[in-house]
Motif scaffolding. Sequence first.
Motif, PDB file in Angstrom:
ATOM      1  N   HIS A  16       0.824  -1.214   0.000  1.00  0.00           N
ATOM      2  CA  HIS A  16       0.000   0.000   0.000  1.00  0.00           C
ATOM      3  C   HIS A  16       0.863   1.271   0.000  1.00  0.00           C
ATOM      4  O   HIS A  16       0.404   2.318  -0.425  1.00  0.00           O
ATOM      5  CB  HIS A  16      -0.933   0.011   1.219  1.00  0.00           C
ATOM      6  CG  HIS A  16      -0.215   0.006   2.529  1.00  0.00           C
ATOM      7  ND1 HIS A  16       0.161  -1.164   3.159  1.00  0.00           N
ATOM      8  CD2 HIS A  16       0.219   1.014   3.325  1.00  0.00           C
ATOM      9  CE1 HIS A  16       0.772  -0.858   4.302  1.00  0.00           C
ATOM     10  NE2 HIS A  16       0.829   0.451   4.414  1.00  0.00           N
TER      11      HIS A  16
ATOM     12  N   SER B 149       0.474   4.143  -2.809  1.00  0.00           N
ATOM     13  CA  SER B 149       0.117   5.525  -2.451  1.00  0.00           C
ATOM     14  C   SER B 149       0.990   6.534  -3.176  1.00  0.00           C
ATOM     15  O   SER B 149       0.578   7.669  -3.393  1.00  0.00           O
ATOM     16  CB  SER B 149       0.257   5.730  -0.934  1.00  0.00           C
ATOM     17  OG  SER B 149      -0.559   4.815  -0.254  1.00  0.00           O
TER      18      SER B 149
ATOM     19  N   PHE C  56      -8.348   2.747  -3.524  1.00  0.00           N
ATOM     20  CA  PHE C  56      -7.810   3.575  -4.617  1.00  0.00           C
ATOM     21  C   PHE C  56      -8.889   3.897  -5.650  1.00  0.00           C
ATOM     22  O   PHE C  56      -8.938   5.013  -6.166  1.00  0.00           O
ATOM     23  CB  PHE C  56      -6.594   2.895  -5.252  1.00  0.00           C
ATOM     24  CG  PHE C  56      -5.376   3.043  -4.388  1.00  0.00           C
ATOM     25  CD1 PHE C  56      -4.559   4.164  -4.510  1.00  0.00           C
ATOM     26  CD2 PHE C  56      -5.061   2.097  -3.428  1.00  0.00           C
ATOM     27  CE1 PHE C  56      -3.446   4.323  -3.685  1.00  0.00           C
ATOM     28  CE2 PHE C  56      -3.964   2.250  -2.605  1.00  0.00           C
ATOM     29  CZ  PHE C  56      -3.148   3.372  -2.731  1.00  0.00           C
TER      30      PHE C  56
ATOM     31  N   ARG D 213      -4.026   7.474   2.711  1.00  0.00           N
ATOM     32  CA  ARG D 213      -2.876   7.523   1.794  1.00  0.00           C
ATOM     33  C   ARG D 213      -1.746   8.330   2.425  1.00  0.00           C
ATOM     34  O   ARG D 213      -0.578   7.973   2.312  1.00  0.00           O
ATOM     35  CB  ARG D 213      -3.270   8.121   0.441  1.00  0.00           C
ATOM     36  CG  ARG D 213      -4.377   7.390  -0.262  1.00  0.00           C
ATOM     37  CD  ARG D 213      -3.959   6.055  -0.875  1.00  0.00           C
ATOM     38  NE  ARG D 213      -3.351   5.109  -0.005  1.00  0.00           N
ATOM     39  CZ  ARG D 213      -4.001   4.127   0.650  1.00  0.00           C
ATOM     40  NH1 ARG D 213      -5.296   4.014   0.572  1.00  0.00           N
ATOM     41  NH2 ARG D 213      -3.351   3.269   1.407  1.00  0.00           N
TER      42      ARG D 213
ATOM     43  N   SER E 112       0.061   6.244   4.757  1.00  0.00           N
ATOM     44  CA  SER E 112       0.988   5.341   4.069  1.00  0.00           C
ATOM     45  C   SER E 112       2.267   6.077   3.689  1.00  0.00           C
ATOM     46  O   SER E 112       3.375   5.536   3.800  1.00  0.00           O
ATOM     47  CB  SER E 112       0.347   4.761   2.797  1.00  0.00           C
ATOM     48  OG  SER E 112      -0.774   3.985   3.124  1.00  0.00           O
TER      49      SER E 112
ATOM     50  N   TYR F  41      -2.439  14.573  -3.427  1.00  0.00           N
ATOM     51  CA  TYR F  41      -3.526  14.379  -2.448  1.00  0.00           C
ATOM     52  C   TYR F  41      -4.053  15.723  -1.940  1.00  0.00           C
ATOM     53  O   TYR F  41      -5.252  15.871  -1.662  1.00  0.00           O
ATOM     54  CB  TYR F  41      -3.062  13.492  -1.296  1.00  0.00           C
ATOM     55  CG  TYR F  41      -2.779  12.068  -1.735  1.00  0.00           C
ATOM     56  CD1 TYR F  41      -3.760  11.310  -2.374  1.00  0.00           C
ATOM     57  CD2 TYR F  41      -1.528  11.489  -1.548  1.00  0.00           C
ATOM     58  CE1 TYR F  41      -3.506  10.022  -2.812  1.00  0.00           C
ATOM     59  CE2 TYR F  41      -1.263  10.194  -1.975  1.00  0.00           C
ATOM     60  CZ  TYR F  41      -2.250   9.468  -2.604  1.00  0.00           C
ATOM     61  OH  TYR F  41      -1.994   8.195  -3.049  1.00  0.00           O
TER      62      TYR F  41
END
Lengths: 219, 720
Positions: free
Chosen positions: B451, B455, B482, B653, B656, B704
């Motif tokens: 993961h 990310s 996702f 995310r 991560s 993001y």
Amino acid sequence: MSTPTARIWSRNLLALLVMTLSPAFMQTWAFAHTSLEKYIRQEVSVSMRDGTLDVRLQCVFPSDISLTERRHMDTNGDGVLSSDEKAAYLHDLQERAEKQVRILFNDKVMVLIPLEEPVLDLQDATGVEAHPHEIRLAWFVRVPESFGVGGRIVIESEWWTDRPLMISVRTDVAQGIRLKKTEAKGLRYPKQDEPVCRLLEAQCTAWSPGNVNRERTTR
Amino acid sequence: MNVIRYASAVFMVGMTVLAWAQQPPPLPDAVKMADALFQRHAYLGDGVDTEAVDAVRRDLREAERLLRRNATEEQQKQGADLMNTASSRLLALLQGLSSAQVVEMPVERTVVQPVTTLRLPGSSTAHLFRVEQGAGPARCVVRTIDLSVDAVAMFTIDVKEPGTTWVLAAFDRVPQGRTSLELTLAGAGASRLTMPIETMTEPHGTLNVRVLSDDSGKPCPAMMRMVWKTDGSDVRPANAVDLTQLFDNQGSATGLRKAQLGGRFSGSYWCVPGSFSMSVAPGEYEITVMRGAEHLVIHEVVEVRPNERVERTYQPRRWVDMRDHGWYSGDDHVHTQILSDRDARMAMSWIQAEDVRLANVVKMGDIYRTWFEQRGFGKAYRVQDQGYILSPGQECPRTHGELGHTISMNITEMVRNTEQYYLYDTVFDEVHRQGGLSGYAHVNADLFFVHRDMSINIPKNKIDFVELLQFANLGTTQYYDFLNLGYKVTASAGSDVPWGGSVGEVRVYAYLGKKKFTADRWFEAVRKGHTFVTNGLMLEFTVNGALPGDEVRVDDDKPLRIKAKAWGHPERDVPAKLDLIVHGEPVKSVVADTPDQAAIEVDFTWPPGHGFWIAAMAEGRDGTRAHTTPIYVVKPGFRFWQHERAEELIAKREASLAEVERIVAEAQAGRNSSGKEDANRPVTELAEQGSALLERVEAAKAIYADLRTIAAQEATLRKP
């Protein structure tokens, strides 16, 4: 009366011994950035029929861990794995399993009963050499009368939990029973404070009460 | 006084428990006898119900367990009672066996009996003796004599106790024809009964087997299991492919492949490349022939008589030919060495046996080394035969405690630079430059912290596919996260043999429609996302006629026509449930009306709203699973994401990415990901490459952050 130098030496030796034997040290050594080829694969499969749940556990050892285990089996060190040596190894495994593998029905620990003698499969290399091998064990457990839809089954293990594990799970269907896997962790790293690994957490999603052996489960 | 009474009571209870625990079992070695009868020598119990033997052995084992453990008084008593009743049942079963030979032990002398001739059904067999030695309790003795190990033909079995001893003498690997053995039963004192035994194995018969393709009618490879019903032993077909040589000593390195399939079809199979002829012991053989997910399984019991030749031709029938529907099967994760034509022939036999049209044969690497070497990469090194293709690819980079494992398909050369090992995007870019496809392995189980790199690189659109199905486990958690952020990712599947059971036990189907099947077209279909994954059931799914992986653009609120079908065959597996999943949640679920219903279909409309992703997922009666790549419904001005969870998903995310920052910081401080000092290469390389990796983390963070802004903007627009 010991000299100061001797006392320091003995203290250092003790510290070294404690560190060497401590689980934390062992686990860190095993865990640190290990590669996939050092993972022990554990596959657990469960199937339920006639009021009993059969549990089969298969462990596949990669080449280098297999070599360590094979050396462990070869108690007389002659490089040959005799039937007696293999039998003794399997006997030890069975003993360990009784202490280190548990099954819980709705959080209550049930007795795992050996169903078959454990099997050691050295695959295509039968000596003390670096080649994968696997072991297979089987148990069964009487399903409690109170079990039914929504019931939870958990299988825990302390087997080789100081090594990285790849875990896979299979639940077989029989006679209208469905066990839905609710947890299949896949990969497990050794954890200093968690020697217990949850191999399976399953929930019963369909149930036919006729499957339960009422007479037996009163035990 | 009370103390004395209490102590006496405790003492008495203790003694009772001890007495139960130390009491000799009513039928010593009953468990071994029941196991032997159930597992290998059921043929001794002519007419005996094996289920009854199984029930007895379970009770015996349970009783043994109860008596052996530090159990309570009540449990000890239960154990003793159960042992008594189960032993009586076993004894009754033994007494009912007409095959048992009764022998009387002499008293304090040696007697040599006349020669006993045992006609053995094959190279393995057992003989049951009921040995009488005066009055006394009954007991069991099970002894296995392997004649390939024990060169001397004289054996002694102790029967020292008075009473009745049930002796099961099992012989393994007995030479063909006549063999002279000398079995001595050593009784009490000087009592000896020597039994010269002449074993006569029945002459072998010959079994000729060929498997024909349902497509061409010509001989073809297949997966096969042969069990000699006499003792339940597995018989290796004479020409079984020695796959071990392809496995680089890795995984489950054997040619006997354990199929990770549901219920009835689980078990181990050999890959048989074509027709074979072999000499076999007479008796009944249970033969199972499999040819992958699209064929029915053949079970047949064949009787081979001495000196007779039995010819069997099997033609596993297709229950479906997915090519007729435009779909072609593949396995994205097959580890076999291919360094020679011989290697290629073995691997080709395997994929043909499992009827997998395309196998991505991956060379595997980590930061230290590589495994499963290939002759080369690119079209020149594809192996093609009768519509089946082996195409070389790679599983590298692979980091286990850091960023996860990657898979690439259709590459022209291996991409591996350990000085940039943690910069996965460099590999993805090069693979794409070569015309290949990049993806992540083991996403179904989120193995190896995959993961983290997901990310970093999924938001940069560097990824084509992820493995959603492996080891019979469909895992959607990471995938859905996702998709729910509005990223398109294709569903794929790979067996990961030799860690997995067999090639194609999970498979990815790619849609080529009416186009001729070629590797390039198959890869192109995967690139477009025209896929579904399965380990049994088949799926079809459209939205307004669009396929999985397609984008359906909508400008109005006209409902969308959604059609899906999951189907199987009652002799394999049939769908128990079909779900249509929107943003990770089922919006339509249909359960089969009957256990044997071969298909579930849905045809309904659904409003486009502000857009979404929608996929079909099916669950089979035997636990098999299938899942499509989504169809992306996009409305201008909106992402197809799960907007209401955007903040939560972005935070995941970012968490991560924070993990990546942490492991880089640890490495740069000379520590591994568990915080311990470490100077191994993964740590030093991660430290070295850390700043470049962190730049990539920053770039992902910016994406993001932009998503947050978009979420806020859409919030206004989405208000009713």
